[in-house]
Write a protein that holds these residues in place. Sequence first.
Motif, PDB file in Angstrom:
ATOM      1  N   UNK A 333      64.071   4.668  54.391  1.00  0.00           N
ATOM      2  CA  UNK A 333      63.489   4.332  55.694  1.00  0.00           C
ATOM      3  C   UNK A 333      62.189   5.093  55.898  1.00  0.00           C
ATOM      4  N   UNK A 334      62.192   6.400  55.587  1.00  0.00           N
ATOM      5  CA  UNK A 334      60.976   7.195  55.752  1.00  0.00           C
ATOM      6  C   UNK A 334      59.849   6.665  54.863  1.00  0.00           C
ATOM      7  N   UNK A 335      60.176   6.352  53.631  1.00  0.00           N
ATOM      8  CA  UNK A 335      59.152   5.824  52.723  1.00  0.00           C
ATOM      9  C   UNK A 335      58.566   4.511  53.238  1.00  0.00           C
ATOM     10  N   UNK A 336      59.415   3.681  53.815  1.00  0.00           N
ATOM     11  CA  UNK A 336      58.927   2.401  54.324  1.00  0.00           C
ATOM     12  C   UNK A 336      57.996   2.587  55.518  1.00  0.00           C
ATOM     13  N   UNK A 337      58.377   3.458  56.462  1.00  0.00           N
ATOM     14  CA  UNK A 337      57.504   3.646  57.639  1.00  0.00           C
ATOM     15  C   UNK A 337      56.231   4.389  57.248  1.00  0.00           C
ATOM     16  N   UNK A 338      56.315   5.259  56.237  1.00  0.00           N
ATOM     17  CA  UNK A 338      55.104   5.960  55.775  1.00  0.00           C
ATOM     18  C   UNK A 338      54.140   4.975  55.128  1.00  0.00           C
ATOM     19  N   UNK A 339      54.677   4.010  54.394  1.00  0.00           N
ATOM     20  CA  UNK A 339      53.832   2.986  53.761  1.00  0.00           C
ATOM     21  C   UNK A 339      53.164   2.100  54.799  1.00  0.00           C
ATOM     22  N   UNK A 340      53.807   1.959  55.981  1.00  0.00           N
ATOM     23  CA  UNK A 340      53.258   1.086  57.018  1.00  0.00           C
ATOM     24  C   UNK A 340      52.203   1.780  57.865  1.00  0.00           C
ATOM     25  N   UNK A 341      52.074   3.108  57.746  1.00  0.00           N
ATOM     26  CA  UNK A 341      51.103   3.825  58.597  1.00  0.00           C
ATOM     27  C   UNK A 341      49.742   3.871  57.934  1.00  0.00           C
TER      28      UNK A 341
END
Length: 341
Positions: A333-341
């Motif tokens: 989840x963290x990796x996904x939201x970091x990729x979206x920022x």
Amino acid sequence: MSRRAAAAALVVLVPLAGCGDGSGTVPSPTVTSAAPDTVRIATGPTGQTAVLAHVYAGRLQEAGVDATVVDAGTERADYLGALERGEVELVADYTGNLYLHLRGRAPVGPASDVPAEPGPTAPSPSPSPTDGGLAEDISELLGLGEERADDDDVLAGVRDVLPEQLQILQPAPAENTVAVVVTRPTAVEHSLSGLEDLGTVCEELALGTDLDFAGRSYGPEGLADAYECVPREIVPFRSQDELVTALLEDRVQAAALFTASPAIGDNALVVLDDPLHNFVPQRVVPVAAEDLPGTAAAVVEEVSAQIGTEDLVLMTRMTTAREPYPPERAARYWLEIEDDT
């Protein structure tokens, strides 16, 4: 999606088991074998570090590096020993407690809501304590005398006593250290923004703490020495849930919490600055084998630079929910939201 928005979304999506700042339960030690060219990452001492292990592994795999997460135990004697023996190549830790362990001292408290970790049951392969290793204050261990240790001091101390076959990579901005917090009404009433402001009002306040606070160097004695703060009463609590409830109900007017506790943001608590460094710094730092390939080290350091305290709060929230996310899923989840920022 920003991390702040992601954390806010989780308030709705993830029912909390409590406001603890811990990070879940890590399984018992079962180090698995891996190919020699695989970077094996230990889960470390807390659920936070277990999530970070999966974050490191995810980024390494994206970079084409074979990486896997293994459990080498939650005791520093175990996972640091595994690093020294070449059974794992990487682990996330906290600078202050890592330094104290390497100097032969028990840590000052966990960076989670689990009970304070017991002493090792077998001799640690890490360096034996030297003269001063039983000093009561980390500043004395560092040879600073009356000056209190800051982040740079502790990092330098870790580098000085780390076994030769290990290295520390670039630490993250994230920290999970103890702080004194108050409610916003209390902060406004007494004009509080830092511990220096407590001064004459400290004797009017009851301070809520965990069970071990009174015996630590940064506890009552530290607050008195650094800030001339002697609370009216120090009230120990068995759980952070009880402590936070007492604070919100004004049964205590200040509380000692970890800075990565979701309870701080959830209840708009005010963290009082600690300019004199009474509390031991606890920065997140990757500890690696000396022979970790440079390409892998570069990836880990890039990830480390992106981990702030708010990220630890998010990871904690996910792994301490009533229906907790496993560390691997929280990392994804963290990796996904970091990729979206």
